[in-house]
Design a protein around this motif. Structure first.
Motif, PDB file in Angstrom:
ATOM      1  N   GLY A  24     -45.895   5.483 -54.184  1.00  0.00           N
ATOM      2  CA  GLY A  24     -45.741   3.961 -54.010  1.00  0.00           C
ATOM      3  C   GLY A  24     -45.914   3.433 -52.517  1.00  0.00           C
ATOM      4  N   THR A  25     -46.402   4.353 -51.596  1.00  0.00           N
ATOM      5  CA  THR A  25     -46.498   4.133 -50.357  1.00  0.00           C
ATOM      6  C   THR A  25     -47.400   2.808 -50.285  1.00  0.00           C
ATOM      7  OG1 THR A  25     -48.082   5.760 -49.899  1.00  0.00           O
ATOM      8  CG2 THR A  25     -45.667   6.172 -49.408  1.00  0.00           C
ATOM      9  N   GLU A  26     -48.690   2.721 -51.167  1.00  0.00           N
ATOM     10  CA  GLU A  26     -49.651   1.924 -50.750  1.00  0.00           C
ATOM     11  C   GLU A  26     -48.897   0.316 -51.406  1.00  0.00           C
ATOM     12  OE1 GLU A  26     -52.555   1.948 -49.468  1.00  0.00           O
ATOM     13  OE2 GLU A  26     -52.221   3.972 -48.940  1.00  0.00           O
ATOM     14  N   ARG A  27     -47.996   0.604 -52.060  1.00  0.00           N
ATOM     15  CA  ARG A  27     -47.757  -0.876 -52.574  1.00  0.00           C
ATOM     16  C   ARG A  27     -46.864  -1.115 -51.817  1.00  0.00           C
ATOM     17  NH1 ARG A  27     -45.523   0.051 -58.417  1.00  0.00           N
ATOM     18  NH2 ARG A  27     -47.815   0.486 -58.742  1.00  0.00           N
ATOM     19  N   ARG A  28     -45.982  -0.394 -51.125  1.00  0.00           N
ATOM     20  CA  ARG A  28     -44.963  -0.714 -50.140  1.00  0.00           C
ATOM     21  C   ARG A  28     -45.578  -1.546 -48.709  1.00  0.00           C
ATOM     22  NH1 ARG A  28     -41.403   3.808 -48.534  1.00  0.00           N
ATOM     23  NH2 ARG A  28     -42.359   5.031 -50.463  1.00  0.00           N
ATOM     24  N   LYS A  29     -46.884  -0.836 -48.537  1.00  0.00           N
ATOM     25  CA  LYS A  29     -47.725  -1.260 -47.489  1.00  0.00           C
ATOM     26  C   LYS A  29     -48.312  -2.483 -47.727  1.00  0.00           C
ATOM     27  CE  LYS A  29     -49.311   2.985 -45.477  1.00  0.00           C
ATOM     28  NZ  LYS A  29     -50.407   3.871 -45.383  1.00  0.00           N
ATOM     29  N   GLN A  30     -48.643  -2.906 -48.920  1.00  0.00           N
ATOM     30  CA  GLN A  30     -49.298  -4.284 -49.226  1.00  0.00           C
ATOM     31  C   GLN A  30     -48.188  -5.364 -49.254  1.00  0.00           C
ATOM     32  OE1 GLN A  30     -50.875  -3.634 -53.120  1.00  0.00           O
ATOM     33  NE2 GLN A  30     -52.876  -2.924 -52.343  1.00  0.00           N
ATOM     34  N   ARG A  31     -46.785  -4.850 -49.742  1.00  0.00           N
ATOM     35  CA  ARG A  31     -45.684  -5.678 -49.614  1.00  0.00           C
ATOM     36  C   ARG A  31     -45.377  -6.078 -48.290  1.00  0.00           C
ATOM     37  NH1 ARG A  31     -41.003  -3.268 -52.401  1.00  0.00           N
ATOM     38  NH2 ARG A  31     -42.419  -2.844 -54.143  1.00  0.00           N
ATOM     39  N   GLY A  32     -45.310  -5.012 -47.501  1.00  0.00           N
ATOM     40  CA  GLY A  32     -45.171  -5.424 -45.910  1.00  0.00           C
ATOM     41  C   GLY A  32     -46.045  -6.483 -45.390  1.00  0.00           C
ATOM     42  N   VAL A  33     -47.263  -6.129 -45.623  1.00  0.00           N
ATOM     43  CA  VAL A  33     -48.593  -7.014 -45.204  1.00  0.00           C
ATOM     44  C   VAL A  33     -48.258  -8.546 -45.560  1.00  0.00           C
ATOM     45  CG1 VAL A  33     -50.789  -7.552 -45.256  1.00  0.00           C
ATOM     46  CG2 VAL A  33     -50.193  -5.293 -44.792  1.00  0.00           C
TER      47      VAL A  33
END
Length: 61
Positions: A24-33
């Motif tokens: 889920g790191t990509e999803r967390r990166k998208q949420r951070g952006v």
């Protein structure tokens, strides 16, 4: 498989260059952006409103 010099070896397929992640790191990166963009938009509008009111109030005096 036998090579041209007669020795046998197993040729393993090459490993993929990019390994997909499942943590889920990509999803967390998208949420951070998305969160960062929202904060920037809110701060920019707040600054614009401050300047607008500053000049409208200062323009009346």
């Amino acid at each position: 498989m036998t090579t041209t010099d007669g020795t046998a070896h197993d040729a393993a397929p090459p490993a993929p260059a990019v390994v997909p992640t499942t943590n889920g790191t990509e999803r967390r990166k998208q949420r951070g952006v998305v969160l960062r963009v929202l904060v920037y938009v809110v701060v920019a509008h707040g600054l614009a409103a401050y300047l607008y009111f500053l000049f409208t109030i200062a323009g009346k005096n």
